[in-house]
Design a protein around this motif. Structure first.
Motif, mmCIF file in Angstrom:
data_model
loop_
_atom_site.group_PDB
_atom_site.id
_atom_site.type_symbol
_atom_site.label_atom_id
_atom_site.label_comp_id
_atom_site.label_asym_id
_atom_site.label_seq_id
_atom_site.Cartn_x
_atom_site.Cartn_y
_atom_site.Cartn_z
ATOM 1 N N MET A 55 0.836 -1.197 0.000
ATOM 2 C CA MET A 55 0.000 0.000 0.000
ATOM 3 C C MET A 55 0.871 1.246 0.000
ATOM 4 O O MET A 55 1.894 1.286 0.686
ATOM 5 N N SER A 56 0.468 2.236 -0.760
ATOM 6 C CA SER A 56 1.221 3.483 -0.807
ATOM 7 C C SER A 56 1.258 4.144 0.568
ATOM 8 O O SER A 56 0.279 4.135 1.309
ATOM 9 N N THR A 57 2.408 4.730 0.919
ATOM 10 C CA THR A 57 2.497 5.437 2.194
ATOM 11 C C THR A 57 1.889 6.824 2.099
ATOM 12 O O THR A 57 1.643 7.452 3.115
ATOM 13 N N ARG A 58 1.623 7.276 0.895
ATOM 14 C CA ARG A 58 0.994 8.583 0.707
ATOM 15 C C ARG A 58 -0.464 8.356 0.314
ATOM 16 O O ARG A 58 -0.757 7.787 -0.737
ATOM 17 N N LEU A 59 -1.371 8.804 1.154
ATOM 18 C CA LEU A 59 -2.778 8.574 0.879
ATOM 19 C C LEU A 59 -3.258 9.497 -0.242
ATOM 20 O O LEU A 59 -2.783 10.633 -0.376
ATOM 21 N N PRO A 60 -4.205 9.036 -1.051
ATOM 22 C CA PRO A 60 -4.699 9.851 -2.162
ATOM 23 C C PRO A 60 -5.505 11.048 -1.667
ATOM 24 O O PRO A 60 -6.005 11.053 -0.546
ATOM 25 N N ALA A 61 -5.595 12.065 -2.524
ATOM 26 C CA ALA A 61 -6.389 13.245 -2.180
ATOM 27 C C ALA A 61 -7.867 12.864 -2.137
ATOM 28 O O ALA A 61 -8.363 12.137 -2.990
ATOM 29 N N LEU A 62 -8.567 13.356 -1.122
ATOM 30 C CA LEU A 62 -9.990 13.071 -0.963
ATOM 31 C C LEU A 62 -10.732 14.352 -0.617
ATOM 32 O O LEU A 62 -10.314 15.089 0.284
ATOM 33 N N THR A 63 -11.823 14.599 -1.340
ATOM 34 C CA THR A 63 -12.705 15.710 -1.024
ATOM 35 C C THR A 63 -14.062 15.160 -0.625
ATOM 36 O O THR A 63 -14.626 14.323 -1.324
ATOM 37 N N VAL A 64 -14.580 15.628 0.499
ATOM 38 C CA VAL A 64 -15.908 15.244 0.966
ATOM 39 C C VAL A 64 -16.864 16.395 0.689
ATOM 40 O O VAL A 64 -16.613 17.533 1.088
ATOM 41 N N VAL A 65 -17.938 16.092 -0.032
ATOM 42 C CA VAL A 65 -19.011 17.061 -0.280
ATOM 43 C C VAL A 65 -20.198 16.612 0.559
ATOM 44 O O VAL A 65 -20.740 15.525 0.324
ATOM 45 N N GLY A 66 -20.593 17.423 1.540
ATOM 46 C CA GLY A 66 -21.681 16.926 2.369
ATOM 47 C C GLY A 66 -22.081 17.836 3.504
ATOM 48 O O GLY A 66 -21.758 19.029 3.539
ATOM 49 N N SER A 67 -22.777 17.230 4.453
ATOM 50 C CA SER A 67 -23.452 17.960 5.517
ATOM 51 C C SER A 67 -22.532 18.264 6.694
ATOM 52 O O SER A 67 -21.604 17.516 7.000
ATOM 53 N N ILE A 68 -22.828 19.382 7.340
ATOM 54 C CA ILE A 68 -22.145 19.802 8.563
ATOM 55 C C ILE A 68 -23.235 20.159 9.564
ATOM 56 O O ILE A 68 -24.054 21.058 9.311
ATOM 57 N N ASN A 69 -23.273 19.434 10.675
ATOM 58 C CA ASN A 69 -24.321 19.652 11.668
ATOM 59 C C ASN A 69 -23.749 19.832 13.057
ATOM 60 O O ASN A 69 -22.675 19.306 13.375
ATOM 61 N N LEU A 70 -24.512 20.514 13.882
ATOM 62 C CA LEU A 70 -24.321 20.455 15.319
ATOM 63 C C LEU A 70 -25.176 19.293 15.819
ATOM 64 O O LEU A 70 -26.385 19.258 15.582
ATOM 65 N N ILE A 74 -16.261 20.290 1.445
ATOM 66 C CA ILE A 74 -17.109 21.268 0.759
ATOM 67 C C ILE A 74 -18.512 21.137 1.323
ATOM 68 O O ILE A 74 -19.100 20.051 1.320
ATOM 69 N N GLY A 75 -19.039 22.235 1.831
ATOM 70 C CA GLY A 75 -20.362 22.245 2.437
ATOM 71 C C GLY A 75 -20.678 23.653 2.889
ATOM 72 O O GLY A 75 -20.081 24.622 2.412
ATOM 73 N N ALA A 76 -21.615 23.788 3.826
ATOM 74 C CA ALA A 76 -22.034 25.118 4.264
ATOM 75 C C ALA A 76 -22.484 25.090 5.711
ATOM 76 O O ALA A 76 -23.042 24.098 6.198
#
Length: 287
Positions: A1-16, A62-64
């Motif tokens: 397994m690569s020691t450098r993890l791939p770039a990941l973007t999460v598009v989704g919800s942010i809640n309290l 990415i979210g709001a």
């Protein structure tokens, strides 16, 4: 397994998350006393982004959130965990998303989500790199998820939760769909999807290609403290494990181990080791 993890973007919800812990979950119309109340950062998107960051690597959310105290608290929590928040929107006139959660002594929960700002943002001006994996869920508008699928040319993953009917265009674009066993039953179209990971709680997880089981891995036994963030930690770990070169079964085993650590932590955004520690724990190797 690569020691450098791939770039990941999460598009989704942010809640309290506003969480009441009780001996048992109430039935319809019932009031239960003696609860313990706490507030903490949550939302499926934020939980997955924080899990990915704690597993190690370069991650973007990415979210709001609303332009309120709760939104500032959520942004601070994401930044403190190592998540890139430069593309997060702060929306005037919208409240930060809130989840009302009741958890019983066995870690089972009931959740009501009030989306707030999560239902009011777009991906205008957002770009994805060709080598960037994108992970979405369904706590934001379906139009945003579709837009992310159209904009992304790399590895695109959908955690299809909460369960709903999915447009054919979206399913065809998904390189991987992640669901639990209930969601898998509630979305019949997944039987034809190219690749679906299904979690079964204490019975582990499995991978299906066009409805045919091609891999599985057993669960890790652990004392349950809270199940809220476990599925989100599993999603982040599985995407990173697969993109790092692990075959299906070892990748599922790694994600199961990460999910087990999350179940044993009372937080929706649990403390986690680096991904390579879980790889070593399960003895996983690349093909």
């Amino acid at each position: 397994m690569s020691t450098r993890l791939p770039a990941l973007t999460v598009v989704g919800s942010i809640n309290l998350d506003i969480i009441a812990t009780t001996d048992r979950l109430p039935t319809a119309g019932e009031t239960i006393g003696g609860g313990v109340l706490q507030q903490q950062p949550g939302g499926k998107g934020a939980n997955q982004a924080v899990a990915a960051a704690r597993l190690g690597g370069s991650f973007r959310m990415i979210g709001a959130v609303g332009n309120d105290a709760q939104g500032r608290q959520m942004l601070e929590a994401l930044s403190s965990a190592g998540v890139d928040t430069s593309d997060l929107a702060v929306l005037d006139g919208a409240a930060t998303g809130t989840a009302l959660i009741v958890v019983d002594r066995d870690g089972e929960n009931q959740i009501v989500v009030c989306p707030g700002a999560n239902s009011a943002f777009s991906l205008e001006g957002v770009e994805f790199a060709p080598d960037e994996a994108v992970l979405c869920q369904l706590e934001v508008g379906l139009d945003v998820v579709l837009e992310a699928a159209r904009k992304s040319s790399g590895f695109f993953v959908l955690n299809a939760a909460p369960a709903m009917d999915l447009p054919a265009e979206l399913l065809e674009r998904c390189d991987l769909v992640i669901v639990n066993e209930t969601e898998y039953e509630l979305i019949p179209a997944l039987a034809d999807a190219k690749l679906v990971a299904v979690t079964y709680g204490k019975d582990g997880s499995a991978m299906f290609e066009h409805g045919r089981k091609v891999a599985e891995a057993p669960a890790v036994s652990v004392a349950v403290a809270n199940t809220i963030g476990a599925g989100d930690a599993f999603c982040a770990a599985l995407v990173l494990a697969l993109r790092s070169g692990l075959p299906y079964s070892p990748a599922l085993a790694v994600a199961n181990a990460v999910g087990a650590d999350a179940v044993g932590d009372p937080s929706s955004q649990p403390a986690l080791a680096r991904l390579d520690a879980y790889v070593a724990r399960v003895g996983a190797t690349t093909t």
